[in-house]
Design a protein around this motif. Structure first.
Motif, PDB file in Angstrom:
ATOM      1  N   PHE A  43      83.080  38.912  12.692  1.00  0.00           N
ATOM      2  CA  PHE A  43      83.019  39.390  14.073  1.00  0.00           C
ATOM      3  C   PHE A  43      83.755  40.720  14.263  1.00  0.00           C
ATOM      4  CE2 PHE A  43      81.386  35.186  14.823  1.00  0.00           C
ATOM      5  CZ  PHE A  43      80.468  35.397  15.857  1.00  0.00           C
ATOM      6  N   ASP A  44      84.735  41.000  13.408  1.00  0.00           N
ATOM      7  CA  ASP A  44      85.336  42.337  13.411  1.00  0.00           C
ATOM      8  C   ASP A  44      84.289  43.380  13.028  1.00  0.00           C
ATOM      9  OD1 ASP A  44      87.843  41.512  14.197  1.00  0.00           O
ATOM     10  OD2 ASP A  44      88.669  41.455  12.152  1.00  0.00           O
ATOM     11  N   SER A  45      83.477  43.055  12.024  1.00  0.00           N
ATOM     12  CA  SER A  45      82.420  43.967  11.594  1.00  0.00           C
ATOM     13  C   SER A  45      81.366  44.156  12.675  1.00  0.00           C
ATOM     14  CB  SER A  45      81.756  43.447  10.310  1.00  0.00           C
ATOM     15  OG  SER A  45      82.689  43.384   9.249  1.00  0.00           O
ATOM     16  N   ILE A  46      81.036  43.071  13.374  1.00  0.00           N
ATOM     17  CA  ILE A  46      80.069  43.154  14.467  1.00  0.00           C
ATOM     18  C   ILE A  46      80.588  44.080  15.569  1.00  0.00           C
ATOM     19  CG2 ILE A  46      79.043  41.846  16.368  1.00  0.00           C
ATOM     20  CD1 ILE A  46      78.682  39.511  14.430  1.00  0.00           C
ATOM     21  N   LYS A  47      81.864  43.942  15.914  1.00  0.00           N
ATOM     22  CA  LYS A  47      82.443  44.802  16.948  1.00  0.00           C
ATOM     23  C   LYS A  47      82.414  46.268  16.520  1.00  0.00           C
ATOM     24  CE  LYS A  47      86.638  45.738  19.592  1.00  0.00           C
ATOM     25  NZ  LYS A  47      88.050  45.339  19.857  1.00  0.00           N
ATOM     26  N   ASP A  72      82.050  21.458   6.456  1.00  0.00           N
ATOM     27  CA  ASP A  72      80.858  21.971   7.126  1.00  0.00           C
ATOM     28  C   ASP A  72      80.134  22.971   6.234  1.00  0.00           C
ATOM     29  OD1 ASP A  72      81.447  20.453   9.297  1.00  0.00           O
ATOM     30  OD2 ASP A  72      82.449  22.076  10.392  1.00  0.00           O
ATOM     31  N   ALA A  73      78.801  22.910   6.228  1.00  0.00           N
ATOM     32  CA  ALA A  73      78.014  23.822   5.404  1.00  0.00           C
ATOM     33  C   ALA A  73      77.863  25.173   6.094  1.00  0.00           C
ATOM     34  CB  ALA A  73      76.634  23.220   5.144  1.00  0.00           C
ATOM     35  N   THR A  74      77.854  26.231   5.303  1.00  0.00           N
ATOM     36  CA  THR A  74      77.697  27.577   5.856  1.00  0.00           C
ATOM     37  C   THR A  74      76.228  27.868   6.137  1.00  0.00           C
ATOM     38  OG1 THR A  74      77.556  28.523   3.628  1.00  0.00           O
ATOM     39  CG2 THR A  74      79.730  28.438   4.649  1.00  0.00           C
ATOM     40  N   SER A  75      75.995  28.871   6.973  1.00  0.00           N
ATOM     41  CA  SER A  75      74.632  29.191   7.404  1.00  0.00           C
ATOM     42  C   SER A  75      73.943  30.208   6.508  1.00  0.00           C
ATOM     43  CB  SER A  75      74.663  29.715   8.848  1.00  0.00           C
ATOM     44  OG  SER A  75      75.190  28.731   9.703  1.00  0.00           O
ATOM     45  N   GLY A  76      74.717  30.958   5.714  1.00  0.00           N
ATOM     46  CA  GLY A  76      74.124  31.917   4.802  1.00  0.00           C
ATOM     47  C   GLY A  76      73.969  33.304   5.400  1.00  0.00           C
ATOM     48  N   PRO A  77      73.666  34.298   4.558  1.00  0.00           N
ATOM     49  CA  PRO A  77      73.613  35.688   5.007  1.00  0.00           C
ATOM     50  C   PRO A  77      72.526  35.988   6.030  1.00  0.00           C
ATOM     51  CG  PRO A  77      72.921  35.496   2.710  1.00  0.00           C
ATOM     52  CD  PRO A  77      73.505  34.186   3.098  1.00  0.00           C
ATOM     53  N   VAL A  78      71.367  35.358   5.937  1.00  0.00           N
ATOM     54  CA  VAL A  78      70.292  35.658   6.884  1.00  0.00           C
ATOM     55  C   VAL A  78      70.705  35.256   8.300  1.00  0.00           C
ATOM     56  CG1 VAL A  78      67.912  35.154   7.550  1.00  0.00           C
ATOM     57  CG2 VAL A  78      68.474  35.510   5.142  1.00  0.00           C
ATOM     58  N   ALA A  79      71.371  34.120   8.433  1.00  0.00           N
ATOM     59  CA  ALA A  79      71.851  33.690   9.752  1.00  0.00           C
ATOM     60  C   ALA A  79      72.890  34.661  10.299  1.00  0.00           C
ATOM     61  CB  ALA A  79      72.437  32.285   9.667  1.00  0.00           C
ATOM     62  N   VAL A  80      73.766  35.154   9.435  1.00  0.00           N
ATOM     63  CA  VAL A  80      74.767  36.136   9.863  1.00  0.00           C
ATOM     64  C   VAL A  80      74.090  37.431  10.306  1.00  0.00           C
ATOM     65  CG1 VAL A  80      76.685  37.584   9.079  1.00  0.00           C
ATOM     66  CG2 VAL A  80      76.591  35.176   8.415  1.00  0.00           C
ATOM     67  N   MET A  81      73.060  37.836   9.594  1.00  0.00           N
ATOM     68  CA  MET A  81      72.324  39.043   9.964  1.00  0.00           C
ATOM     69  C   MET A  81      71.708  38.913  11.351  1.00  0.00           C
ATOM     70  SD  MET A  81      70.520  39.883   6.314  1.00  0.00           S
ATOM     71  CE  MET A  81      69.340  41.003   7.035  1.00  0.00           C
ATOM     72  N   LEU A 113      72.994  37.467  13.861  1.00  0.00           N
ATOM     73  CA  LEU A 113      74.045  37.791  14.825  1.00  0.00           C
ATOM     74  C   LEU A 113      74.134  39.297  15.034  1.00  0.00           C
ATOM     75  CD1 LEU A 113      77.022  35.475  13.739  1.00  0.00           C
ATOM     76  CD2 LEU A 113      75.699  35.311  15.843  1.00  0.00           C
ATOM     77  N   PHE A 114      74.172  40.041  13.929  1.00  0.00           N
ATOM     78  CA  PHE A 114      74.231  41.498  14.002  1.00  0.00           C
ATOM     79  C   PHE A 114      73.006  42.051  14.730  1.00  0.00           C
ATOM     80  CE2 PHE A 114      77.337  40.693  10.784  1.00  0.00           C
ATOM     81  CZ  PHE A 114      78.155  41.811  10.718  1.00  0.00           C
ATOM     82  N   ASN A 115      71.852  41.463  14.460  1.00  0.00           N
ATOM     83  CA  ASN A 115      70.613  41.917  15.083  1.00  0.00           C
ATOM     84  C   ASN A 115      70.660  41.763  16.599  1.00  0.00           C
ATOM     85  OD1 ASN A 115      67.622  42.686  14.481  1.00  0.00           O
ATOM     86  ND2 ASN A 115      67.455  40.965  15.883  1.00  0.00           N
ATOM     87  N   GLU A 116      71.174  40.622  17.068  1.00  0.00           N
ATOM     88  CA  GLU A 116      71.231  40.369  18.512  1.00  0.00           C
ATOM     89  C   GLU A 116      72.224  41.292  19.204  1.00  0.00           C
ATOM     90  OE1 GLU A 116      69.170  38.505  20.332  1.00  0.00           O
ATOM     91  OE2 GLU A 116      68.148  38.382  18.403  1.00  0.00           O
ATOM     92  N   VAL A 117      73.338  41.583  18.531  1.00  0.00           N
ATOM     93  CA  VAL A 117      74.307  42.509  19.108  1.00  0.00           C
ATOM     94  C   VAL A 117      73.680  43.891  19.258  1.00  0.00           C
ATOM     95  CG1 VAL A 117      76.476  43.736  18.682  1.00  0.00           C
ATOM     96  CG2 VAL A 117      76.344  41.261  18.357  1.00  0.00           C
ATOM     97  N   THR A 118      72.939  44.329  18.255  1.00  0.00           N
ATOM     98  CA  THR A 118      72.247  45.611  18.345  1.00  0.00           C
ATOM     99  C   THR A 118      71.272  45.626  19.515  1.00  0.00           C
ATOM    100  OG1 THR A 118      72.425  45.965  15.954  1.00  0.00           O
ATOM    101  CG2 THR A 118      70.748  47.236  17.113  1.00  0.00           C
ATOM    102  N   GLU A 119      70.608  44.513  19.749  1.00  0.00           N
ATOM    103  CA  GLU A 119      69.668  44.395  20.865  1.00  0.00           C
ATOM    104  C   GLU A 119      70.391  44.609  22.195  1.00  0.00           C
ATOM    105  OE1 GLU A 119      65.815  44.188  22.010  1.00  0.00           O
ATOM    106  OE2 GLU A 119      66.468  43.848  19.936  1.00  0.00           O
ATOM    107  N   GLY A 123      70.304  46.215   6.077  1.00  0.00           N
ATOM    108  CA  GLY A 123      70.870  45.000   5.517  1.00  0.00           C
ATOM    109  C   GLY A 123      70.591  44.925   4.026  1.00  0.00           C
ATOM    110  N   ILE A 124      71.629  44.680   3.236  1.00  0.00           N
ATOM    111  CA  ILE A 124      71.516  44.689   1.776  1.00  0.00           C
ATOM    112  C   ILE A 124      71.996  43.356   1.219  1.00  0.00           C
ATOM    113  CG2 ILE A 124      72.376  45.794  -0.344  1.00  0.00           C
ATOM    114  CD1 ILE A 124      72.825  48.330   1.409  1.00  0.00           C
ATOM    115  N   LEU A 125      71.319  42.871   0.186  1.00  0.00           N
ATOM    116  CA  LEU A 125      71.763  41.665  -0.517  1.00  0.00           C
ATOM    117  C   LEU A 125      71.544  41.853  -2.011  1.00  0.00           C
ATOM    118  CD1 LEU A 125      72.948  38.879   0.371  1.00  0.00           C
ATOM    119  CD2 LEU A 125      70.692  37.917  -0.135  1.00  0.00           C
ATOM    120  N   ASP A 126      72.548  41.453  -2.792  1.00  0.00           N
ATOM    121  CA  ASP A 126      72.444  41.534  -4.253  1.00  0.00           C
ATOM    122  C   ASP A 126      71.385  40.559  -4.754  1.00  0.00           C
ATOM    123  OD1 ASP A 126      73.276  40.737  -7.156  1.00  0.00           O
ATOM    124  OD2 ASP A 126      74.376  42.592  -6.741  1.00  0.00           O
ATOM    125  N   ILE A 127      70.613  40.986  -5.725  1.00  0.00           N
ATOM    126  CA  ILE A 127      69.494  40.181  -6.222  1.00  0.00           C
ATOM    127  C   ILE A 127      69.959  38.889  -6.899  1.00  0.00           C
ATOM    128  CG2 ILE A 127      69.294  41.204  -8.531  1.00  0.00           C
ATOM    129  CD1 ILE A 127      66.209  41.355  -7.920  1.00  0.00           C
TER     130      ILE A 127
END
Length: 235
Positions: free
Chosen positions: A91-95, A126-135, A137-143, A157-161
């Motif tokens: 969330f620091d990165s999102i801000k 608790d299971a994590t949601s993964g990078p796509v779910a985090v992305m 969040l960033f997408n909605e903030v940009t909206e 958005g970048i992800l290592d293969i």
């Protein structure tokens, strides 16, 4: 095309008014005057730079057009923001991204440190949601930021293969409208491309998921054919 006294067509003229004219400015030459005064080191540079812009031989980035000579003074178009694997840091990165996008800057993120979907979180079982779910969040903030800024927000958005969620990342924009504020790129090392070139499609690339080189590469090609995403970022 419709022409104005500045030699701009109708669409360009309306864009100029909506995004780039500052208080007291009436036309394209006023914008060029402001920018040249702000960035030139001397009179000769000022005259040369202004002339190039007035004649549209050279144009700086949109943030420079919007912010040069203003109190904000943010002239850069592209920023890379680190993304770590803790809620607070995400969330620091999102801000940070929101504040940059508000000034007209674009933002890029490597989501490879985000744990795969379904893995254990640092807070317990608790299971994590993964990078796509985090992305998302960033997408909605940009909206949301779009409503406050002069320029549409843009993200890379970048992800290592080698990430366990690479297939869901590659497919993330298969549905029209998903992650609409993102361009996607897969980080690919030479070792992967050497296997592709050697026609070793059955070689297992990720031992944790048993996904093969051929499966990943085929998914990338399918995505590019489908809608131009993802791009490939060579390490």
């Amino acid at each position: 095309m419709w022409e104005t006294e500045e030699g701009l067509d109708f669409l360009a003229s309306e864009t100029l008014k909506a995004r780039y004219l500052r208080e007291g400015e009436k036309n394209w030459e006023d914008v060029c005057e402001r920018i040249a005064k702000a960035v030139a080191a001397n009179e000769e540079e000022y005259l040369d730079f202004k002339d190039l812009m007035v004649r549209k031989i050279f144009l700086p980035s949109s943030p420079t057009l919007m912010n040069a000579g203003t109190e904000l003074g943010q002239l850069a178009a592209c920023f890379v923001i680190p993304v770590e694997d803790r809620v607070e840091e995400i969330f620091d990165s999102i801000k940070t991204a929101a504040l940059i996008q508000k000034t007209g800057g674009g933002t890029g993120f490597d989501f490879s440190k985000i744990r795969p979907e379904g893995s254990s979180s640092s807070c317990g079982d608790d299971a994590t949601s993964g990078p796509v779910a985090v992305m998302k969040l960033f997408n909605e903030v940009t909206e949301i930021v779009k409503q406050f800024g002069r320029r549409r927000g843009a993200n890379m958005g970048i992800l290592d293969i080698s990430h366990n969620d690479i297939l869901s990342f590659i497919r993330a924009k298969h549905v029209e409208g998903e992650l609409s504020n993102f361009n996607l790129s897969v980080m690919v090392p030479d070792a992967f491309m050497e296997l592709v070139e050697a026609d070793k499609a059955d070689e297992v690339w990720n031992r944790q998921t048993d996904v093969t080189v051929g499966c990943i590469f085929s998914e990338i090609v399918e995505g590019i054919w489908r809608n131009g995403e993802p791009g490939i970022l060579f390490l």
